[in-house]
Design an enzyme around this catalytic site. Structure first.
Site, mmCIF file in Angstrom:
data_model
loop_
_atom_site.group_PDB
_atom_site.id
_atom_site.type_symbol
_atom_site.label_atom_id
_atom_site.label_comp_id
_atom_site.label_asym_id
_atom_site.label_seq_id
_atom_site.Cartn_x
_atom_site.Cartn_y
_atom_site.Cartn_z
ATOM 1 N N TRP A 293 -6.599 5.363 -1.046
ATOM 2 C CA TRP A 293 -5.704 6.385 -1.804
ATOM 3 C C TRP A 293 -6.380 7.576 -2.142
ATOM 4 C CZ3 TRP A 293 -6.406 8.695 -6.601
ATOM 5 C CH2 TRP A 293 -5.342 9.416 -7.251
ATOM 6 N N HIS A 294 -7.707 7.564 -2.417
ATOM 7 C CA HIS A 294 -8.522 8.659 -2.647
ATOM 8 C C HIS A 294 -8.580 9.872 -1.522
ATOM 9 C CE1 HIS A 294 -9.666 6.584 -6.316
ATOM 10 N NE2 HIS A 294 -9.829 7.775 -6.861
ATOM 11 N N GLY A 295 -8.408 9.422 -0.269
ATOM 12 C CA GLY A 295 -8.687 10.223 0.704
ATOM 13 C C GLY A 295 -8.682 9.653 2.026
ATOM 14 N N PHE B 121 -6.271 14.886 -3.393
ATOM 15 C CA PHE B 121 -6.087 13.620 -3.337
ATOM 16 C C PHE B 121 -4.466 13.499 -3.472
ATOM 17 C CE2 PHE B 121 -10.463 12.864 -4.965
ATOM 18 C CZ PHE B 121 -10.937 13.072 -3.653
#
Length: 471
Positions: free
Chosen positions: A319-321, A471
């Protein structure tokens, strides 16, 4: 439009005046303000956001009719596909190309040209949470798309959270036109906003210059530089992201909304479970409630519990990147959580439980775990896996005495002391407020003026977007 820009301050000042004095039009003012705020990033992004929101709204109401429960799947797929398309297409194509050796050509060029809509990860998770809560029977859906839009697109928390649940924020949206907003609430909101602004402008942005220089060395950095880079980024991302959260919560207070706390001094954590109760709290509970529990939680035995934990943290990392280093970072935290769960079994011996409750044990545990977390930030920040592993090897071989003697290490000690001070300030906020107001007003006025002037001076130079905007 970023919170620390003059454009935003003018926008919010005008909106707040209208909001306070034209009470019966508050929802319309918020709806228009949300459109203006997000639309400033690009009309195309706004159109996609409105379309996805409308489709989820229709799915929420359609799935409750007999024979249309399949619309629940549609409601899940639409925002997830939107997120995957804009955020992960290039990663998937590059991974496929590296595995198969096939040339991708125009497809890769197209994927590289996609512009990531700001806040897409946050509004996607908020839409999914709303849909799932309705499906579980935990939330009665609103019949008004207008109110639903205000809830999803509320600009203080739209770009980088905190991620709010429908049962937390929708009742506040429904009641906002009748709510009386007191001066004390506005003043407290201004306090939180300026605390966040100071953390961003006076700490996070200047620190980012040093961090960028350290990481720019790549494989040429020394073992001392590797630790300083990791320390520096750990503090940079904390002060940057918690600054946004403070400012968002402060804006919410001024508008009569109560957004949830997103950070609770995470670097005083003694173990990974405590860390995730203190770091990015709204994401942590989202992953817990909709991924970990959705996969079965701890209801299907120890092995399945550990697998669910690891899967949840891998998803958190992704999800972060759109880089495999983020997935690895999430996996490392998943393994740390599993290891911590296994060590809790040692508490069956009374002497272990007594040792863990001793204050000196906690001090040592906090110091050790802080350095473990600092090491994991390397995988979050490094440009690639090779650099992350090279830095890890150098960090293991560091000369601690030489590191402690560097001037920059003392800066890191000072930043940790500031972190501790913030913890004390937040936990004893009422006491600090009373003591501060014993100070004569002229002296407080001088301090306020100096504080504002320092921020204005720093705003004259180059400023940077919040890290979590990507993000």
């Amino acid at each position: 439009m970023v919170f620390h820009s003059p454009n935003f301050l003018v926008f919010f000042g005008l909106l707040l005046l209208l909001f306070l004095f034209v009470k019966k039009w508050r929802l319309a003012i918020l709806a228009a303000g949300n459109i203006w705020f997000y639309g400033s990033s690009g009309l195309g992004m706004l159109a996609v956001f409105v379309a996805v929101t409308a489709l989820v709204f229709l799915a929420v109401h359609g799935m409750q009719r007999p024979g249309f429960r399949w619309l629940y799947i549609v409601g899940l797929v639409v925002p997830i596909l939107n997120l995957v398309c804009f955020k992960y297409t290039l990663l998937l194509l590059e991974t496929w190309g590296s595995l198969t050796g096939l040339p991708l050509g125009p497809m890769e060029q197209f994927a590289s040209s996609l512009v990531l809509p700001v806040g897409i990860s946050f509004y996607t998770f908020q839409l999914l949470a709303y849909l799932i809560d309705v499906r579980r029977g935990e939330l009665e859906p609103t019949r008004s798309f207008f109110r639903f839009w205000v809830f999803i697109s509320l600009f203080p928390q739209l770009i980088a959270g905190p991620i709010m649940r429908g049962k937390e924020l929708m009742p506040q949206v429904d009641a906002i036109q009748e709510k009386s907003i007191r001066w004390q609430e506005i003043k407290y909101g201004m306090y939180l906003f300026f605390v966040g602004l100071a953390k961003k402008i006076l700490i996070a942005d200047p620190l980012s210059l040093e961090v960028n220089e350290w990481f720019a060395q790549g494989a040429a950095m020394s073992s001392t530089d590797a630790w300083l880079a990791a320390y520096g980024f750990g503090f940079q991302i904390y002060f940057d992201f918690s600054a946004y959260s403070d400012m968002a919560i402060g804006l919410g207070w001024m508008l009569g909304f109560r957004l949830i706390e997103n950070f609770r001094s995470p670097y005083i954590s003694a173990d990974p479970s405590e860390f995730w109760r203190r770091w990015h709290i709204s994401l942590s509970r989202w992953i817990r409630d909709y991924v970990y529990i959705g996969l079965g939680g701890n209801r299907k035995g120890a092995a399945r519990t550990h697998l669910n934990l690891l899967a949840a943290m891998l998803i958190s990392g992704l999800w972060h990147g759109a880089m495999w280093t983020f997935v690895l970072w999430g996996g490392l935290h998943g393994l740390l959580l599993i290891l911590h769960k296994l060590t809790l079994k040692l508490n069956r011996w009374n002497w272990v439980e007594r040792l863990r409750s001793f204050w000196l044990y906690r001090v040592v545990a906090v110091a050790v775990f802080f350095h473990v977390v600092t090491w994991t930030w390397v995988f979050f920040r490094a440009q690639d896996f090779t650099l992350a592993m090279d830095m890890t090897a150098k960090m293991l071989a560091v000369d601690w005495l030489a590191l402690w003697q560097t001037p920059m290490f003392m800066l890191m000690v000072g930043l940790y002391a500031l972190h501790l001070f913030e913890y004390g300030l937040r936990t004893k906020e009422a006491l600090f407020s009373r003591v501060w107001h014993w100070v004569p007003f002229p002296i407080r006025g001088v301090v306020y003026a100096g504080f504002v002037l320092a921020i204005l001076y720093m705003l004259r130079g180059e400023t940077y977007d919040f890290i979590y905007f990507q993000f």
